[in-house]
Design a protein around this motif. Sequence first.
Motif, mmCIF file in Angstrom:
data_model
loop_
_atom_site.group_PDB
_atom_site.id
_atom_site.type_symbol
_atom_site.label_atom_id
_atom_site.label_comp_id
_atom_site.label_asym_id
_atom_site.label_seq_id
_atom_site.Cartn_x
_atom_site.Cartn_y
_atom_site.Cartn_z
ATOM 1 N N ASP A 1 -0.463 -6.671 6.814
ATOM 2 C CA ASP A 1 0.471 -5.871 5.955
ATOM 3 C C ASP A 1 1.552 -6.830 5.904
ATOM 4 O OD1 ASP A 1 1.291 -3.745 4.651
ATOM 5 O OD2 ASP A 1 0.552 -2.373 5.921
ATOM 6 N N TYR A 2 2.462 -6.216 5.062
ATOM 7 C CA TYR A 2 3.725 -7.022 4.690
ATOM 8 C C TYR A 2 4.722 -6.446 5.775
ATOM 9 C CZ TYR A 2 2.088 -7.759 -0.226
ATOM 10 O OH TYR A 2 1.466 -7.960 -1.209
ATOM 11 N N ASP A 3 5.199 -7.608 6.338
ATOM 12 C CA ASP A 3 6.105 -7.211 7.575
ATOM 13 C C ASP A 3 6.689 -8.604 7.961
ATOM 14 O OD1 ASP A 3 6.877 -6.270 9.955
ATOM 15 O OD2 ASP A 3 4.828 -5.642 10.841
ATOM 16 N N CYS A 4 7.504 -8.450 9.050
ATOM 17 C CA CYS A 4 8.130 -9.583 9.571
ATOM 18 C C CYS A 4 7.427 -10.762 10.062
ATOM 19 C CB CYS A 4 9.173 -9.118 10.660
ATOM 20 S SG CYS A 4 9.926 -10.625 11.691
ATOM 21 N N ARG B 1 0.942 -1.102 0.178
ATOM 22 C CA ARG B 1 -0.006 -0.024 0.037
ATOM 23 C C ARG B 1 0.997 1.262 0.065
ATOM 24 N NH1 ARG B 1 -2.937 0.982 4.414
ATOM 25 N NH2 ARG B 1 -1.526 -0.285 5.792
ATOM 26 N N LYS B 2 0.330 2.537 -0.363
ATOM 27 C CA LYS B 2 1.030 3.548 -0.490
ATOM 28 C C LYS B 2 1.503 4.152 0.839
ATOM 29 C CE LYS B 2 -0.664 4.990 -4.964
ATOM 30 N NZ LYS B 2 -1.416 6.007 -5.883
ATOM 31 N N GLU B 3 0.545 3.956 2.113
ATOM 32 C CA GLU B 3 0.915 4.524 3.023
ATOM 33 C C GLU B 3 2.179 3.827 3.836
ATOM 34 O OE1 GLU B 3 -1.922 2.896 2.224
ATOM 35 O OE2 GLU B 3 -3.610 4.237 2.475
ATOM 36 N N ALA B 4 2.725 4.493 4.611
ATOM 37 C CA ALA B 4 3.855 4.120 5.190
ATOM 38 C C ALA B 4 3.875 2.776 6.208
ATOM 39 C CB ALA B 4 4.673 5.321 6.064
ATOM 40 N N ALA B 5 4.776 2.003 6.095
ATOM 41 C CA ALA B 5 4.519 0.786 6.790
ATOM 42 C C ALA B 5 4.795 1.120 8.381
ATOM 43 C CB ALA B 5 5.460 -0.314 6.325
ATOM 44 N N PHE B 6 4.164 0.346 9.105
ATOM 45 C CA PHE B 6 4.331 0.316 10.588
ATOM 46 C C PHE B 6 4.857 -1.146 11.098
ATOM 47 C CE2 PHE B 6 2.694 0.981 15.146
ATOM 48 C CZ PHE B 6 3.725 1.616 15.447
ATOM 49 N N LEU B 7 6.073 -1.216 11.013
ATOM 50 C CA LEU B 7 6.566 -2.799 10.853
ATOM 51 C C LEU B 7 6.995 -2.989 12.499
ATOM 52 C CD1 LEU B 7 9.284 -2.368 8.233
ATOM 53 C CD2 LEU B 7 6.754 -3.273 7.784
ATOM 54 N N LEU B 8 7.226 -4.382 12.575
ATOM 55 C CA LEU B 8 7.192 -5.065 14.048
ATOM 56 C C LEU B 8 8.189 -4.052 15.186
ATOM 57 C CD1 LEU B 8 6.833 -7.370 15.841
ATOM 58 C CD2 LEU B 8 8.708 -8.669 14.949
ATOM 59 N N PHE C 1 15.917 -6.813 8.934
ATOM 60 C CA PHE C 1 15.005 -8.015 8.655
ATOM 61 C C PHE C 1 13.608 -7.801 8.289
ATOM 62 C CE2 PHE C 1 12.816 -12.017 9.632
ATOM 63 C CZ PHE C 1 13.368 -12.777 8.753
ATOM 64 N N CYS C 2 13.165 -6.581 9.240
ATOM 65 C CA CYS C 2 11.657 -6.337 9.000
ATOM 66 C C CYS C 2 11.580 -5.614 7.664
ATOM 67 C CB CYS C 2 11.212 -5.219 9.975
ATOM 68 S SG CYS C 2 11.012 -6.093 11.691
ATOM 69 N N TYR C 3 12.617 -4.843 7.107
ATOM 70 C CA TYR C 3 12.454 -4.187 5.842
ATOM 71 C C TYR C 3 12.660 -5.024 4.893
ATOM 72 C CZ TYR C 3 11.730 0.768 7.359
ATOM 73 O OH TYR C 3 11.532 1.729 7.942
ATOM 74 N N GLN C 4 13.537 -6.107 5.074
ATOM 75 C CA GLN C 4 13.758 -7.173 4.037
ATOM 76 C C GLN C 4 12.225 -7.909 3.762
ATOM 77 O OE1 GLN C 4 16.915 -9.625 5.171
ATOM 78 N NE2 GLN C 4 18.410 -8.331 5.150
ATOM 79 N N GLU C 5 11.689 -8.451 4.950
ATOM 80 C CA GLU C 5 10.466 -9.066 4.767
ATOM 81 C C GLU C 5 9.317 -8.065 4.047
ATOM 82 O OE1 GLU C 5 9.579 -12.591 6.873
ATOM 83 O OE2 GLU C 5 10.957 -12.313 5.291
ATOM 84 N N TYR C 6 9.352 -6.856 4.469
ATOM 85 C CA TYR C 6 8.221 -5.931 3.681
ATOM 86 C C TYR C 6 8.816 -5.916 2.284
ATOM 87 C CZ TYR C 6 6.058 -1.574 2.702
ATOM 88 O OH TYR C 6 5.657 -0.667 2.060
ATOM 89 N N GLU C 7 10.100 -5.580 1.936
ATOM 90 C CA GLU C 7 10.477 -5.553 0.499
ATOM 91 C C GLU C 7 10.064 -6.730 -0.123
ATOM 92 O OE1 GLU C 7 14.385 -4.149 0.695
ATOM 93 O OE2 GLU C 7 13.766 -2.097 1.466
ATOM 94 N N ARG C 8 10.342 -7.862 0.261
ATOM 95 C CA ARG C 8 9.925 -9.251 -0.209
ATOM 96 C C ARG C 8 8.502 -9.738 -0.202
ATOM 97 N NH1 ARG C 8 13.211 -13.681 2.474
ATOM 98 N NH2 ARG C 8 12.367 -15.021 0.845
ATOM 99 N N ARG C 9 7.659 -8.643 0.214
ATOM 100 C CA ARG C 9 6.103 -8.676 0.424
ATOM 101 C C ARG C 9 5.876 -9.860 0.978
ATOM 102 N NH1 ARG C 9 4.872 -6.586 -6.102
ATOM 103 N NH2 ARG C 9 6.049 -4.793 -5.863
ATOM 104 N N CYS C 10 6.230 -9.895 2.093
ATOM 105 C CA CYS C 10 5.753 -11.193 3.282
ATOM 106 C C CYS C 10 4.741 -11.011 3.992
ATOM 107 C CB CYS C 10 7.024 -11.850 3.676
ATOM 108 S SG CYS C 10 8.258 -12.243 2.999
ATOM 109 N N LEU C 11 3.635 -11.488 4.018
ATOM 110 C CA LEU C 11 2.241 -11.355 4.802
ATOM 111 C C LEU C 11 2.285 -11.501 6.126
ATOM 112 C CD1 LEU C 11 -0.500 -9.794 3.925
ATOM 113 C CD2 LEU C 11 -1.137 -11.900 3.577
ATOM 114 N N ALA C 12 1.841 -10.628 7.085
ATOM 115 C CA ALA C 12 1.747 -11.023 8.394
ATOM 116 C C ALA C 12 0.473 -10.468 8.782
ATOM 117 C CB ALA C 12 2.805 -10.256 9.238
ATOM 118 N N HIS C 13 -0.314 -11.329 9.931
ATOM 119 C CA HIS C 13 -1.884 -11.014 10.115
ATOM 120 C C HIS C 13 -1.788 -9.761 11.088
ATOM 121 C CE1 HIS C 13 -5.402 -11.315 12.333
ATOM 122 N NE2 HIS C 13 -5.972 -11.768 11.573
#
Length: 314
Positions: A214-217, A115-122, A177-189
Amino acid sequence: MKRPRRELLERILHTEVRNITPYRRNWYIETAQMHWIAKRMHTGRLQWWCRVDNELRQRGFQAMLPICSDGQNWLLTPFIKGKSGKYSRLEDVKSMVKILAAFHQTGRELWTPPRKEAAFLLYQRVAERLARFYQVLRRVNKVEGDLGKLLVKVGKDFYLEGLRCWEKLERLPLKEFCYQEYERRCLAHRDLASHNWLIGEDRTIWLIDFETADYDCQAGDVWQMASRMLTENDWNEDCGEMFLNAYESVRPLSWLEKKIIATLFQFPNDFFREVVGLAEKKRNFYTQHSLPYLVKIIEHRDKWKEFCKGIVYW
């Protein structure tokens, strides 16, 4: 809470709508054929999730309720008679965790763009939870009632536990690692409370409520669900072993993921969440429910620490 228009629902469902009534912050929709739950969502998130949902199903993951949507504001799912999951029921937990692992396995390297919104990662969510708890602790003398007494007694100790854990996480490449998972489009609930599992009358188990997905760790999901289950089961080592073995029977974890999860277990996340929820008077946080849960966490603190020592060698 905005009510969906009857004519819009009839266009989505291709049938006559007989009744529309409020249901748990959503809407209960009755038709001649079946009943539905209508949920209002932000347009961008709704459109993104519909694409992700479709891609997951094409890849073979089916443990989600089918959806209908207008593509703008409303998401509809069938109303299923059943009950919410319970993390104290280990026979259900084993099935749930395998479903979570399949959700993760299927939801890796998806085609749907972020999504275009900024990610709020783990790592950001863990840091914010620690900071929010610290802010509550700073004004502990203004926190009234039993919650205030409890925080005076053990609040500082729990904060220091969280701070030490955060310092360990910073020494790991968690942020990277969180950014890698986000960039690889790994889905988390990202919201694996027990009520986000639905067990139908035929014992079919569904993973539901993807508003925070969202895509996250993905290791964050494993930690979140496992820690809630372990709190319900007094941090029993056998329960933890069952959980992790069941998960890895479907999706093996990498060495770094195991290290992250083992470290996250040392973070008193449930304690912080309930305290902040009560102190800030957040929706769905009630003293009669949260306070006994906090007392239980405190009573099993020694068992929690023993478990954390053992999991280091996992």
